[in-house]
Design a protein around this motif. Structure first.
Motif, PDB file in Angstrom:
ATOM      1  N   SER A 153      43.712 -10.596  61.118  1.00 52.36           N
ATOM      2  CA  SER A 153      43.361  -9.184  61.369  1.00 52.36           C
ATOM      3  C   SER A 153      43.992  -8.605  62.628  1.00 52.36           C
ATOM      4  O   SER A 153      43.439  -7.709  63.261  1.00 52.36           O
TER       5      SER A 153
ATOM      6  N   ILE B 174      47.429  -6.938  55.100  1.00 54.69           N
ATOM      7  CA  ILE B 174      46.553  -7.148  56.255  1.00 54.69           C
ATOM      8  C   ILE B 174      46.703  -8.599  56.706  1.00 54.69           C
ATOM      9  O   ILE B 174      46.599  -9.524  55.896  1.00 54.69           O
TER      10      ILE B 174
ATOM     11  N   GLY C 271      50.652   1.567  59.894  1.00 59.95           N
ATOM     12  CA  GLY C 271      49.529   0.638  59.959  1.00 59.95           C
ATOM     13  C   GLY C 271      48.980   0.618  61.370  1.00 59.95           C
ATOM     14  O   GLY C 271      49.187   1.552  62.145  1.00 59.95           O
TER      15      GLY C 271
ATOM     16  N   SER D 268      48.026  -4.442  60.417  1.00 63.56           N
ATOM     17  CA  SER D 268      48.108  -4.036  59.019  1.00 63.56           C
ATOM     18  C   SER D 268      49.425  -3.308  58.807  1.00 63.56           C
ATOM     19  O   SER D 268      50.014  -2.776  59.752  1.00 63.56           O
TER      20      SER D 268
ATOM     21  N   ARG E 281      50.126  -2.544  50.584  1.00 60.64           N
ATOM     22  CA  ARG E 281      49.319  -2.741  51.790  1.00 60.64           C
ATOM     23  C   ARG E 281      49.195  -4.227  52.097  1.00 60.64           C
ATOM     24  O   ARG E 281      48.942  -5.038  51.214  1.00 60.64           O
TER      25      ARG E 281
END
Length: 389
Positions: free
Chosen positions: A41, A37, A81, A44, A35
């Motif tokens: 922001s 990010i 994502g 993702s 994962r």
């Protein structure tokens, strides 16, 4: 592997390395994928892979001839994502085993490897409302929508292989009630299956509608679309689904799947195919049961398209030790005038061992398969391992 594929996977590896160096947050655990990010922001990304290694042995009980094979049944790369805003979700899934890359070497698919499974954007534009745009599974039978990673047996049933709707390119509108007891899906797509770039000259479309009723509320972990009661539901849970589908001017023998049907002059032959599917899923305390009924008809019944009906019922019990025993009965009742497939009946017994749910498991099953009206009988044994990061 040819140069183009090497270039693709080299580029993919460089992107992942760069992403891991550039992100503010990187987390991973078994079965949860890698994962990333973005520091600001704005997006993702989850990346994962999975593969299945399969042994398949078949004994013809009439001739005593035994044939077997071992293969990488499926091998997938998965990316998903959100982009810019968490309400805009994307999914990309690629098939990298040759067993997965079907129907790619023809003019309709551009005479190339057919590696793209899913390429879809999902927008949560209002509370309990989503719109999907791109290529993905149609809202057809439950068994098909369940990921091949999350199956209760080594593979799906004959009913699914004969009558499922599979993947297509189009748009889907999805809604669910606030208590998640009612769900509605409407899809409009091109009706020719995945990765088709040569448009049907008759310009047909496919319209699919699905209704779901969950009288006892939602399942844990979206368990109504997971084989086996992995979550061990503490209270009984039931989901009932109904799907209706019209594929106008379909040119493939099974709608979204199968060969492109042509006449002696090489021109497409098209049919309006109508499908009806009813299915259910029940789970409680390690017990699971799933059933489906499918029916498909063609408008003028020329016999070149796979029409008829099928029924499947399966049930199993997952012991506290994470061993599972399951049984399945499948019956195919093909229309007598069509030539795509024959009547078929199958009894299957499966044994599975879940090490880490469906992310790491060993599955085996043995099936007795007959063709009503014929003397052919088979005994089929399969063993498969699943690894999913």
């Amino acid at each position: 592997m040819n140069f183009s594929k090497q270039s693709f996977f080299s580029l993919l590896l460089l992107i992942l390395i760069q992403a891991s160096n550039a992100q503010d947050t990187v987390s991973s655990s078994w079965g949860k994928r890698l994962r990333f990010i973005a520091e600001d922001s704005t997006f993702s990304l989850k990346f994962g892979f999975r593969f299945q290694t399969l042994y398949d042995g078949r004994l013809n009980l009439n001739t005593d001839v035994y044939e077997d094979a071992m293969m990488v049944r499926r091998s997938r790369l998965k990316f998903d994502g959100w982009a810019i805003d968490p309400s805009v979700v994307y999914k990309l899934e690629l098939a990298v085993s040759n067993r997965d890359q079907r129907s790619g070497h023809n003019a309709e698919s551009g005479n190339t490897a057919n590696i793209v499974l899913d390429a879809v954007v999902k927008w949560n534009f209002a509370k309990n409302w989503h719109v999907w745009w791109g290529q993905t599974k149609l809202p057809g039978n439950r068994e098909r929508v369940i990921s091949s990673q999350n199956l209760q047996f080594v593979d799906r049933s004959l009913v699914n292989s004969r009558y499922n709707l599979d993947r297509d390119v189009g748009v889907q509108l999805r809604h669910k009630s606030g208590d998640d007891k009612f769900r509605q899906i409407l899809a409009v797509s091109l009706g020719q299956g995945r990765n088709v770039i040569a448009r049907n000259p008759d310009y047909g479309y496919q319209i699919t509608g699905r209704l779901e009723f969950l009288p006892m509320g939602g399942f844990k972990g979206k368990g109504d679309y997971v084989g086996s009661d992995i979550q061990r539901e503490a209270t009984p849970k039931l989901s009932i689904g109904l799907t209706g589908d019209l594929n106008t001017n379909a040119v493939r023998s099974r709608g979204n799947l199968g060969g492109f049907v042509e006449n002696a002059e090489g021109d497409y032959i098209s049919e309006d195919l109508t499908s009806f599917i009813a299915d259910m899923m029940f789970k409680y305390n390690g017990i699971s049961a799933m059933s489906e009924f499918a029916l498909r008809s063609a408008d003028n019944e020329e016999g070149l398209f796979g029409t008829g009906g099928g029924f499947v019922f399966q049930a199993g019990y997952l012991f506290p030790s994470n061993w599972e025993i399951a049984g399945r009965f499948t019956d195919i009742d093909a229309d007598s005038n069509q030539t795509v497939f024959a009547d078929q009946r199958e009894f299957t017994l499966g044994v599975s061992r879940y090490i880490s749910g469906h992310d790491l498991k060993f599955q085996s099953d043995i099936s007795y398969q007959t063709f009503p009206g014929q003397t052919t009988e088979y005994l089929i044994f399969r063993f498969q391992t699943e690894i999913a990061l």
